[in-house]
Scaffold this active site. Structure first.
Site, short mmCIF file in Angstrom:
data_model
loop_
_atom_site.label_atom_id
_atom_site.label_comp_id
_atom_site.label_asym_id
_atom_site.label_seq_id
_atom_site.Cartn_x
_atom_site.Cartn_y
_atom_site.Cartn_z
N LYS A 44 0.90 -1.14 -0.21
CA LYS A 44 -0.37 0.02 -0.04
C LYS A 44 1.68 1.60 0.19
O LYS A 44 0.46 2.01 0.22
CB LYS A 44 -0.97 -0.09 1.19
CG LYS A 44 -1.88 -0.91 1.86
CD LYS A 44 -1.98 -2.01 0.24
CE LYS A 44 -3.27 -1.33 -1.09
NZ LYS A 44 -3.75 -2.45 -2.43
N GLY A 46 2.37 2.54 -2.56
CA GLY A 46 2.22 3.01 -4.66
C GLY A 46 3.79 1.85 -5.29
O GLY A 46 3.42 2.22 -6.23
N HIS A 99 7.30 -7.63 -1.13
CA HIS A 99 6.77 -6.62 -0.38
C HIS A 99 7.42 -7.25 0.84
O HIS A 99 7.56 -7.15 1.59
CB HIS A 99 5.62 -6.95 -0.38
CG HIS A 99 4.40 -6.13 -1.25
ND1 HIS A 99 4.72 -4.71 -1.78
CD2 HIS A 99 3.56 -6.90 -1.59
CE1 HIS A 99 3.34 -4.36 -1.84
NE2 HIS A 99 2.60 -5.60 -2.29
N SER A 129 -4.94 3.14 3.47
CA SER A 129 -5.30 2.32 2.29
C SER A 129 -5.83 0.90 2.71
O SER A 129 -5.59 0.18 1.58
CB SER A 129 -3.55 3.04 1.17
OG SER A 129 -4.33 2.23 0.53
S1 PPS Z 1 -0.49 -2.67 -3.21
O1 PPS Z 1 -1.48 -4.03 -2.73
O2 PPS Z 1 0.06 -3.08 -1.67
O3 PPS Z 1 0.22 -3.70 -4.67
O4 PPS Z 1 -0.54 -1.49 -2.91
P1 PPS Z 1 0.26 -0.08 -4.16
O5 PPS Z 1 0.64 0.11 -5.25
O6 PPS Z 1 1.51 -0.51 -2.94
O7 PPS Z 1 -0.82 0.92 -3.13
C1 PPS Z 1 -2.08 1.08 -3.11
C2 PPS Z 1 -2.09 3.06 -3.14
O8 PPS Z 1 -1.18 3.59 -4.14
C3 PPS Z 1 -1.95 4.55 -4.50
N1 PPS Z 1 -1.74 4.36 -5.91
C4 PPS Z 1 -0.84 5.70 -6.48
N2 PPS Z 1 -1.98 7.47 -6.93
C5 PPS Z 1 -1.14 8.18 -7.15
N3 PPS Z 1 -1.43 8.08 -8.16
C6 PPS Z 1 -1.17 6.86 -9.00
N4 PPS Z 1 -1.16 6.43 -10.53
C7 PPS Z 1 -1.73 6.00 -8.43
N5 PPS Z 1 -1.66 3.82 -8.48
C8 PPS Z 1 -1.98 3.53 -7.03
C9 PPS Z 1 -3.69 4.00 -4.87
O9 PPS Z 1 -4.78 4.89 -5.12
C10 PPS Z 1 -3.59 3.38 -3.34
O10 PPS Z 1 -3.43 4.20 -2.10
P2 PPS Z 1 -4.80 5.13 -1.47
O11 PPS Z 1 -4.30 5.80 -0.76
O12 PPS Z 1 -5.32 3.70 -1.05
O13 PPS Z 1 -5.55 5.38 -2.61
#
Ligand code: PPS
Length: 285
Positions: A44, A46, A99, A129
């Site tokens: 979570k 990014g 991870h 998140s």
């Molecule tokens: S996971 O399941 O652990 O792989 O998730 P992960 O990709 O690490 O994290 C998901 C959060 O990243 C945000 N996200 C983004 N934010 C801004 N711009 C872009 N392009 C983007 N892509 C993914 C996603 O919305 C999750 O955060 P939250 O706060 O829940 O919105």
């Protein structure tokens, strides 16, 4: 959350696509090659945004690749059954996501010249998140309330363990020249400069219009609409219909959810656990 997990070396993992035997094999036997690029995060933080960005840098901004192959196949998670099998077969330089905490990572990496990017995010936002994401997942014990998930998170009773241990462990690598630390916050605040930083680290050069295309196609909106990146392909199998990876994509959302008492508890814990690290590593402060 850990009620429905598989355990390896004291760390809980999701109950689907992970096993202690595989995690041991990955750690002992997976061969990281010098030309591989590794993308490391606590869940979570990014992760998928970073993967999308690096894929677009590789394709010089051309969205064909990110729009035609699922994100988990472009940069497979080495610790999952699916990802491990795929990576073993891949030829040439590979993108590899993970991870894993540092102590469980493939040992071969530490003797290699492979480049690694560690993406960090304000753990308060990671917590919020995670709460919303795991509520719709079918492969972990779902939190019933934010209050409950807050307790789990601060105790490290969440998949992949304690955020604090994960961040501390990987940050111990920060002086190595094949290691780059990025933050979700700097990506949000100045994505152009962050992409330039990644390019410099990976030895890639983009023309101005290619860079613009990377920015456009890695935006929250573009990723949310891209079925190869937004995890909609896994709905039903791994997630409920209402589950979404791209939820809000903002910084500081924790302020909308933490109580004053939770914010104070978290600050105190952060101080206790991270005070001895250079505070400029934590850009959200
Ligand atoms: S996971 O399941 O652990 O792989 O998730 P992960 O990709 O690490 O994290 C998901 C959060 O990243 C945000 N996200 C983004 N934010 C801004 N711009 C872009 N392009 C983007 N892509 C993914 C996603 O919305 C999750 O955060 P939250 O706060 O829940 O919105």
């Amino acid at each position: 959350m850990t009620g429905k997990c598989v355990w390896f070396e004291g760390i809980p993992f999701p109950s689907v696509d992970y096993s202690p035997e595989l995690l041991r094999e990955v750690q002992e036997s997976f061969l990281v090659k010098d030309e591989d690029v590794l993308l490391l995060t606590f869940p979570k933080s990014g992760t998928n945004w970073l993967i999308e960005t690096v894929c677009l840098i590789y394709s010089k901004g051309d969205p064909k690749w990110v729009q035609s192959e699922p994100i988990w196949d472009r940069s497979p998670w080495v610790e999952t059954k699916h990802g491990y099998e795929l990576l073993k077969e891949k030829e040439g330089p590979r993108l590899i996501s993970s991870h894993l905490p540092v102590q469980l990572f493939p040992k071969s990496f530490f003797k290699s010249k492979a480049k690694m990017i560690y993406l960090i995010r304000n753990p308060r936002d990671v917590l919020v998140s995670g709460y919303f994401f795991w509520r719709s997942a079918k492969f972990v014990k779902r939190p019933q309330s934010l209050e409950q998930y807050f307790e789990w998170f601060v105790e490290g009773n969440v998949v992949f363990g304690s955020w604090f241990d994960h961040a501390r462990g990987w940050m111990s690598m920060r002086d190595k020249e094949n290691f780059l630390i990025l933050s979700y916050e700097e990506m949000k605040w100045d994505m152009r400069s962050t992409v330039e930083k990644i390019c410099q680290f990976l030895g890639k050069k983009l023309e101005p219009e290619e860079l613009n295309s990377v920015l456009k196609n890695s935006s929250f909106q573009a990723m949310k609409e891209n079925s190869m990146s937004n995890y909609s392909l896994l709905k039903g199998q791994y997630f409920e219909e209402n589950g979404q990876l791209l939820r809000k994509g903002v910084t500081g959302d924790w302020r909308n959810y933490f109580t004053v008492a939770q914010a104070e508890t978290f600050d105190k814990l952060f101080q206790e656990k991270m005070a001895d690290l250079p505070q400029d590593l934590f850009l959200w402060k």
